[in-house]
Design a protein around this motif. Structure first.
Motif, mmCIF file in Angstrom:
data_model
loop_
_atom_site.group_PDB
_atom_site.id
_atom_site.type_symbol
_atom_site.label_atom_id
_atom_site.label_comp_id
_atom_site.label_asym_id
_atom_site.label_seq_id
_atom_site.Cartn_x
_atom_site.Cartn_y
_atom_site.Cartn_z
ATOM 1 N N ALA A 1 -74.319 58.813 24.844
ATOM 2 C CA ALA A 1 -74.226 57.353 24.800
ATOM 3 C C ALA A 1 -73.786 56.815 26.146
ATOM 4 O O ALA A 1 -72.951 57.417 26.826
ATOM 5 C CB ALA A 1 -73.226 56.925 23.733
ATOM 6 N N PRO A 2 -74.328 55.658 26.551
ATOM 7 C CA PRO A 2 -73.829 54.996 27.760
ATOM 8 C C PRO A 2 -72.508 54.300 27.460
ATOM 9 O O PRO A 2 -72.285 53.802 26.355
ATOM 10 C CB PRO A 2 -74.934 53.978 28.070
ATOM 11 C CG PRO A 2 -75.558 53.685 26.738
ATOM 12 C CD PRO A 2 -75.466 54.952 25.936
ATOM 13 N N ALA A 3 -71.627 54.265 28.444
ATOM 14 C CA ALA A 3 -70.314 53.637 28.268
ATOM 15 C C ALA A 3 -70.424 52.131 28.447
ATOM 16 O O ALA A 3 -69.840 51.529 29.361
ATOM 17 C CB ALA A 3 -69.324 54.229 29.260
ATOM 18 N N SER A 4 -71.195 51.507 27.558
ATOM 19 C CA SER A 4 -71.382 50.059 27.584
ATOM 20 C C SER A 4 -71.155 49.520 26.180
ATOM 21 O O SER A 4 -71.228 50.262 25.194
ATOM 22 C CB SER A 4 -72.792 49.702 28.059
ATOM 23 O OG SER A 4 -73.758 50.173 27.131
ATOM 24 N N VAL A 5 -70.896 48.229 26.079
ATOM 25 C CA VAL A 5 -70.643 47.629 24.767
ATOM 26 C C VAL A 5 -71.860 47.774 23.852
ATOM 27 O O VAL A 5 -71.733 48.243 22.716
ATOM 28 C CB VAL A 5 -70.221 46.152 24.923
ATOM 29 C CG1 VAL A 5 -70.162 45.473 23.556
ATOM 30 C CG2 VAL A 5 -68.879 46.053 25.627
ATOM 31 N N PRO A 6 -73.096 47.404 24.289
ATOM 32 C CA PRO A 6 -74.248 47.580 23.395
ATOM 33 C C PRO A 6 -74.503 49.052 23.050
ATOM 34 O O PRO A 6 -74.822 49.380 21.905
ATOM 35 C CB PRO A 6 -75.415 46.988 24.195
ATOM 36 C CG PRO A 6 -74.788 46.104 25.207
ATOM 37 C CD PRO A 6 -73.486 46.740 25.557
ATOM 38 N N GLY A 7 -74.370 49.918 24.063
ATOM 39 C CA GLY A 7 -74.654 51.332 23.826
ATOM 40 C C GLY A 7 -73.696 51.956 22.834
ATOM 41 O O GLY A 7 -74.104 52.716 21.943
ATOM 42 N N LEU A 8 -72.410 51.649 22.953
ATOM 43 C CA LEU A 8 -71.427 52.224 22.047
ATOM 44 C C LEU A 8 -71.510 51.604 20.659
ATOM 45 O O LEU A 8 -71.252 52.280 19.651
ATOM 46 C CB LEU A 8 -70.026 52.056 22.617
ATOM 47 C CG LEU A 8 -69.748 52.866 23.891
ATOM 48 C CD1 LEU A 8 -68.356 52.563 24.423
ATOM 49 C CD2 LEU A 8 -69.905 54.364 23.629
ATOM 50 N N ALA A 9 -71.898 50.339 20.579
ATOM 51 C CA ALA A 9 -72.078 49.710 19.268
ATOM 52 C C ALA A 9 -73.220 50.382 18.503
ATOM 53 O O ALA A 9 -73.107 50.667 17.301
ATOM 54 C CB ALA A 9 -72.342 48.218 19.434
ATOM 55 N N ALA A 10 -74.324 50.649 19.202
ATOM 56 C CA ALA A 10 -75.445 51.344 18.564
ATOM 57 C C ALA A 10 -75.046 52.768 18.183
ATOM 58 O O ALA A 10 -75.430 53.272 17.120
ATOM 59 C CB ALA A 10 -76.644 51.359 19.511
ATOM 60 N N THR A 11 -74.279 53.413 19.049
ATOM 61 C CA THR A 11 -73.845 54.778 18.770
ATOM 62 C C THR A 11 -72.966 54.835 17.528
ATOM 63 O O THR A 11 -73.065 55.751 16.706
ATOM 64 C CB THR A 11 -73.083 55.349 19.976
ATOM 65 O OG1 THR A 11 -73.943 55.341 21.118
ATOM 66 C CG2 THR A 11 -72.601 56.764 19.708
ATOM 67 N N ALA A 12 -72.091 53.858 17.369
ATOM 68 C CA ALA A 12 -71.217 53.823 16.195
ATOM 69 C C ALA A 12 -72.031 53.734 14.911
ATOM 70 O O ALA A 12 -71.674 54.340 13.894
ATOM 71 C CB ALA A 12 -70.247 52.641 16.303
ATOM 72 N N ARG A 13 -73.142 53.007 14.954
ATOM 73 C CA ARG A 13 -73.992 52.910 13.765
ATOM 74 C C ARG A 13 -74.642 54.260 13.458
ATOM 75 O O ARG A 13 -74.739 54.673 12.301
ATOM 76 C CB ARG A 13 -75.063 51.837 13.969
ATOM 77 C CG ARG A 13 -74.509 50.422 14.076
ATOM 78 C CD ARG A 13 -75.630 49.386 14.031
ATOM 79 N NE ARG A 13 -75.105 48.030 14.158
ATOM 80 C CZ ARG A 13 -75.005 47.361 15.291
ATOM 81 N NH1 ARG A 13 -75.411 47.930 16.413
ATOM 82 N NH2 ARG A 13 -74.521 46.148 15.307
ATOM 83 N N LEU A 14 -75.101 54.941 14.483
ATOM 84 C CA LEU A 14 -75.704 56.255 14.262
ATOM 85 C C LEU A 14 -74.672 57.243 13.724
ATOM 86 O O LEU A 14 -74.943 58.008 12.798
ATOM 87 C CB LEU A 14 -76.308 56.790 15.559
ATOM 88 C CG LEU A 14 -76.913 58.185 15.447
ATOM 89 C CD1 LEU A 14 -78.294 58.241 16.080
ATOM 90 C CD2 LEU A 14 -76.023 59.237 16.116
#
Length: 337
Positions: free
Chosen positions: A253-266
């Motif tokens: 995951a990229p250390a960005s707000v959108p990237g981590l938000a998507a990662t949390a869903r996965l």
């Protein structure tokens, strides 16, 4: 001896022993149930003749894997013996000779299964495929490794590694077969470059056949020191099942707000446990923020690697002798360092 055959039946003896010889494995034939217990634990494969199934079961030998009851047209009692022994199956000979030949081909392959590592992107474009290729390339310099492409919508890992013209079986061919798949047959059948094997797709019309995956993965880990799965982020139920089979699951995951938000869903879909770790790419947030949002520990940080896009375009794969990906491989696969 690798194979213990417990029988007094001439027909079972004649059906099994030549198959052992053809596979190049030694067989100890024992006609006394009590004497057979001396080799029960040490044999890699135990075949109990249906003619002695009751005698062996009466001795209550210790439970172990790779025990099968064999017979020529075995009756219903053979299935009772199999349950009492904790056997994996009842093998009807000579009809199941093909299955038994595959099982014998795996004897001597390895005492314990290899390691299964899954890599999945927490968001699109995170670099999961790049990391999967790098891990497989790095480990293949040390031991037999298999890189498995489970993403039907991915670029095709053979193109990233310049292996698209290498002969070997692909997913489509395996989906057309059934029955047990031997570890040696799979290892020798897939496209290979040195110690690196690759299981990918042959055509543009791709579909991951889950029953085929269930047959392939056990053979893959029996025949390789490391198996790396490039997982499809939007794999649905297939992703959850494959992730559950992994010894280690790496979420990139990229250390960005959108990237981590998507990662949390996965992560909510695949679950959080001690097998799952976060591989962080450069961004505006730090490790602590990433762990707080996703609930996963950061197990590696992989910076941008100069020239990786050009290397992938030329089919050289992402790994270089030095750089962030090589350092990540050493950190993530410490047992092979």
């Amino acid at each position: 001896m690798p194979v213990l055959l417990v029988t007094r039946s001439p027909s079972v003896h004649e059906a099994v022993v030549p198959l052992c010889a053809a596979a190049g494995v030694g067989a100890e034939v024992c006609g006394d149930a009590a004497l057979a217990l001396a080799s029960w634990r040490d044999a890699e494969l135990v075949l109990v003749g249906a003619d002695l199934g009751d005698a062996v079961a009466a001795l209550s030998p210790p439970r172990r894997s790779d025990v099968h009851v064999v017979g020529c047209s075995p009756g219903p009692s053979a299935f009772r013996y199999a349950v009492e022994l904790g056997a994996a199956s009842v093998v009807d000979l000579p009809g199941a000779s093909g299955w038994l030949s595959d099982a014998l081909a795996d004897v001597g392959e390895r005492a314990s299964p290899g390691r299964l590592v899954g890599v999945v992107g927490g968001t699109g474009g995170a670099g999961a495929t790049t990391l999967a290729c790098a891990l497989a390339q790095w480990h293949a310099t040390r031991a037999p490794t298999l890189l498995v492409d489970t993403d039907p919508l991915g670029p095709g890992l053979d193109r990233l590694l310049a292996m698209e013209d290498v002969a070997g079986v692909r997913w489509e061919a395996l989906a057309e077969t059934d029955g047990r798949l031997g570890a040696r047959a799979l290892r020798e059948g897939v496209p290979r470059a040195g110690r690196l094997g690759l299981l990918t797709w042959a055509q543009l019309r791709r579909r991951l056949d889950v029953p085929t995956v269930r047959r392939v993965l056990p053979a893959a880990v029996r025949g390789h020191d490391l198996v790396v799965l490039d997982l499809a982020r939007q794999g649905g139920a297939a992703l959850a099942e494959l992730a559950d089979r992994c010894d280690d699951l790496l979420v990139v995951a990229p250390a960005s707000v959108p990237g981590l938000a998507a990662t949390a869903r996965l992560v909510a879909d695949v679950g959080r446990d001690g097998r799952t770790g976060l591989v962080l790419r450069p961004g505006s947030l730090g490790d602590a923020d990433a762990e707080r949002v996703t609930g996963l520990p950061v197990v590696a940080v992989v910076g941008d690697q100069r020239g990786v896009a050009s290397s992938l375009d030329r089919g050289l794969g992402p790994l270089s002798a030095r750089g962030p990906l090589a350092r990540a491989a050493r950190a993530l696969l410490p047992d092979a360092a």
